[in-house]
Design an enzyme around this catalytic site. Structure first.
Site: not given
Length: 799
Positions: A758-759
């Site tokens: 996600y990052i």
DNA sequence: ATTATGACTTAGGAGAATTGAA
DNA sequence: TTCAATTCTCCTAAGTCATAAT
């Protein structure tokens, strides 16, 4: 992530000026909700839910409801006549897409032919030497020049494109993602698990030993291996296992006595498995080496493929071995036998000019295709859910990297239009059209709480939900605008959270729950992920529900990183990094089970901390006595040590006595053993007694209060030396404290999932550059490999 | 329009490998 | 060196979402 976050002084140049989300304030009601979200207290963390339903907190009625008994809410207002009550006929469409199934090539004709290289059609440079024949690994040297690698790699001046140099920096060309995924593809196929080797050990049924047919024995052994795990005591698991086990018994063994699971005793087999495990532990060095080498050889062969002439890593080249299906949560099929996959069930996807890998002797591939519109190398169907399993390239491959980068770029694109989108759905919260109002409300939840889309699930799966599939029972409301969520999400991880929301959202939720809806009815009965996503497409190309998760995760992360201390040790900076990471993990509800050693470890750290503080205290006291004037210059040496009480000191010192005694004994034994082996005279027992006596004396003095502790420096050390030592201890104290805090905060939160998925890695790379933290402290090898494409950004890069 | 399928991403746990403390 | 704790890798289940089939 709320709207307020966006204006919260974020230095992001990218942000679009106006904040429609605030505009919502104007409309009244939006405000309160948004503000709380930026610092979600860690305490909201939800707990993993054991195997049953979440329990709707309030009236509690449903928590023990059987899965199957659940009433599925009529989607789309029961669209006319309850037509087709779901189970549509399974079908078997096949006919794989493009080209044709290649020459089926029997094992015989294929024999020992590793990819020979006349690989490419038109490329002149295909210089594959005949030598490849004997090789067992895909040649490192690209058979072809990657035609797409243009400018970037332009230094491709053929001659020495062999190693480092030929690293393919695909991220430097901006290729579109349409069209074929590859033009040439060579690989060695898949690896099958070894055949089962019967051990001949019996099942004990009602006290009677029963030797089993190998095929039966294998399955019994699967179960034996799970004894001690949660699975083995799960009723559904037991039942499903036993059904399949019994079927095999009936099929392969005439007149066996086995009737019920309860009377089956697998412990003999289990003991055997434990034995094997223990034996493996005692392998000699040479044996370990050999095993390692073999593993490496296999990886060298199956672990790589040639994609467009470049050598790329393959991910899961092993066919999944048979076993008992370990469905998570309350999966109705958990425990069923996952059967062995035969080559005949496997489809191989490979370049049309590549040599087809040999199937195992005596077998043939189910099918061989040349489909370059997909990225998989092999595929088969699994028997439990009839799902397709694929062999893909590894995470660090160019194909995966490209789509990963595209994913983050898309999320980053959302940064630019999220304000408009928020304004839009905030307005739609009051729409006259029910479907629109539901859509807007759902979107609010997806955006604020990072919920998943929530596709519909079947009755033969665990009952878990996402946003669109929420049922009324999962949401309880409390005036004026508090919402309590409690449901099982992906992997049956419980999502539990009480929070304030936009007033209109709250009203809408209340409306959607209104009678005649029952608790088990869909909350958003006019909404599906499909309609939601097609609406999102109109707002931004490629926008879907999951993009919000990526966007919010990366955005929150970048924002949290602003808390990194500008001056500070590396450890402090990394702590800030991990905290930002944790914030994201909490947002996405990424959990892990608390390790069983957690409590003990915490206590140990606490003790270690106090021990160091105690040492420091001794030095300080000493300094104060020999150089009392020093405290003017160094006020810290007059400071008391926190937590180092007289009581603690005493118990600590006594504990050291015990430890020292133990040490002395051990040393004594060890030394003597050595002497014995060397046929030399052993140390007499009295020697040990002497030592123990010394310790006893010490113990006594501690108890008397006459004990004089030894200083952790030389007796005649100068004050400077002592100060130096104190500073060292201070640093240690700091490090231990940081570690302690972090560990506690990390107890139930899994950071890895957000970091991996996600990052945006470019945020991390930029942060490292800016803060002078080596990337290795943040990304392990696998991550660095996966994110090669992100390494080039500078310290000013923003998401 | 609805459902099924296909392809791909995301997820937590088990066990292996590595590291760190004694 | 040894043991325990931590970290990493592998494994495969469980999602999402687009598209094909009905």
């Amino acid at each position: 992530m709320s709207s307020t976050d966006s204006d919260g002084g974020i230095p992001l140049s990218v942000r679009v000026a106006s904040l429609p989300s605030n505009g919502k304030n104007g409309g009244g009601g939006g405000d309160g909700s948004s503000s709380d979200s930026d610092n979600v207290p860690l305490s909201i963390r939800s707990k993993r839910q054991p195997a049953s339903a979440p329990g709707g907190s309030d009236s509690g009625t449903e928590s023990d409801q059987p899965l199957s008994g659940r009433v599925k809410a009529p989607r789309k207002k029961a669209v006319a006549n309850g037509s087709a009550p779901t189970p549509a006929p399974k079908r078997t469409k096949k006919a794989l897409t493009p080209k044709e199934t290649k020459r089926p090539r029997t094992a015989a004709s294929a024999t020992a032919a590793p990819p020979k290289k006349p690989t490419v059609k038109s490329e002149p440079k295909a210089t594959k030497p005949a030598a490849t024949k004997a090789k067992t690994q895909i040649d490192r040297k690209p058979a072809i020049k990657a035609e797409s690698s243009v400018a970037a790699t332009s230094a491709d001046d053929s001659d020495d494109s062999d190693n480092e140099n030929d690293e393919f920096k695909w991220w430097l060309n901006n290729k579109d993602n349409t069209g074929p995924k590859w033009s040439t593809l060579e690989h060695f196929g898949v690896m099958f698990p070894p055949e089962y080797e019967p051990h001949g050990l019996p099942l004990v049924y009602r006290g009677q030993k029963l030797k089993m047919h190998p095929l039966v024995e294998e399955v019994a052994t699967f179960f034996a291996a799970l004894i001690g795990s949660d699975n083995a005591v799960n009723k559904v698991f037991q039942e499903n296992f036993f059904n399949d086990f019994k079927e095999l018994l009936d099929k392969h063994m005439e007149k066996h006595p086995v009737k019920t699971f309860e009377h089956c005793d697998f412990s003999i087999i289990r003991a055997h498995l434990d034995d094997i495990k223990a034996k493996r532990k005692t392998m000699t060095k040479a044996e370990k080496e050999a095993a390692k080498k073999e593993k490496l050889e296999i990886e060298e062969k199956y672990g790589f493929c040639m994609l467009d002439g470049r050598r790329e890593k393959v991910g899961n080249f092993r066919i999944e071995p048979p076993g008992l299906f370990r469905g998570r949560g309350a999966h109705p099929k958990t425990g069923m036998l996952k059967t062995r996959v035969l080559p005949e069930q496997v489809t191989i996807n490979i370049g049309s000019d590549a040599t087809i890998p040999d199937p195992p002797p005596g077998h043939s591939w189910g099918k061989v295709v040349n489909d370059n519109t997909v990225t998989w190398l092999a595929m088969w169907k699994e028997n439990i859910n009839n799902n397709t399993k694929y062999v893909f390239l590894a995470a660090g491959s160019s194909l995966k990297g490209q789509s990963d980068m595209r994913k983050f770029d898309k999320a980053r694109n959302l940064v630019k239009c999220v304000d408009d989108i928020r304004a839009q759905y905030t307005k739609d919260l009051k729409s006259e059209v029910m479907a629109e109002r539901q859509r807007a409300t759902a979107l609010y939840l997806i955006d604020r709480f990072a919920l998943r889309a929530g596709n519909e699930k079947g009755d033969d799966e665990a009952d878990t939900v996402g946003c669109c599939s929420l049922r009324c029972e999962h949401v309880s409301l409390e005036p004026p605008s508090i919402v309590h969520f409690d449901f099982l999400g992906k992997d049956s991880i419980r999502y539990e959270r009480t929070t304030d929301v936009d007033k209109q959202v709250w009203k809408n939720l209340r409306l959607f729950q209104k009678a005649p809806k029952a608790k088990s009815d869909m909350l958003f009965d006019r909404l599906s992920p499909t309609t939601l996503n097609s609406f999102l497409h109109t707002l931004m190309p490629g926008l879907t529900a999951k993009v919000f998760r990526t966007f919010n995760a990366s955005f929150v992360f970048q924002k949290q990183l602003l808390n990194t201390p500008e001056v500070g040790t590396e450890a402090e900076k990394i702590l800030a990094y991990n905290r930002a990471n944790r914030e994201v993990a909490v947002l996405c509800n990424h959990q892990r089970s608390v390790s069983k050693s957690f409590e003990g470890v915490m206590t140990k750290i606490e003790d270690k901390l106090l021990a160091v503080r105690y040492q420091r205290m001794l030095l300080k006291d000493h300094l104060m006595s020999i150089a009392p004037t020093l405290k003017k210059k160094r006020p810290d040496i007059a400071q008391k040590e926190v937590g180092v009480t007289a009581k603690w000191i005493k118990s600590y010192l006594l504990a050291t006595c015990e430890v020292d005694r133990e040490k002395a004994r051990k040393k004594f034994e060890r030394d003597n053993e050595k002497l014995k082996e060397a046929d030399e005279p052993v140390i007499p027992e009295s020697k040990l007694e002497e030592q123990l006596e010394e310790i006893n004396a010490r113990e006594k003095s501690i108890n008397d209060g006459t004990y004089e502790p030894e200083l952790p420096v030389a007796k005649n050390a100068t004050t400077d030396k002592i100060l130096e030592k104190i500073d060292k201890l201070t640093e240690r104290v700091g490090n231990i404290e940081v570690n302690k805090i972090e560990r506690d905060e990390n107890k139930t939160t899994a950071l890895s999932t957000s970091k991996i998925n996600y990052i945006d890695p470019r945020i991390s790379v930029a942060w490292c550059k800016k803060n002078n933290v080596p990337l290795e402290k943040i990304f392990n090898r696998a991550l660095r490999e996966k994110f090669t494409w992100a390494m080039d950004v500078d310290s000013e890069w923003t998401f």
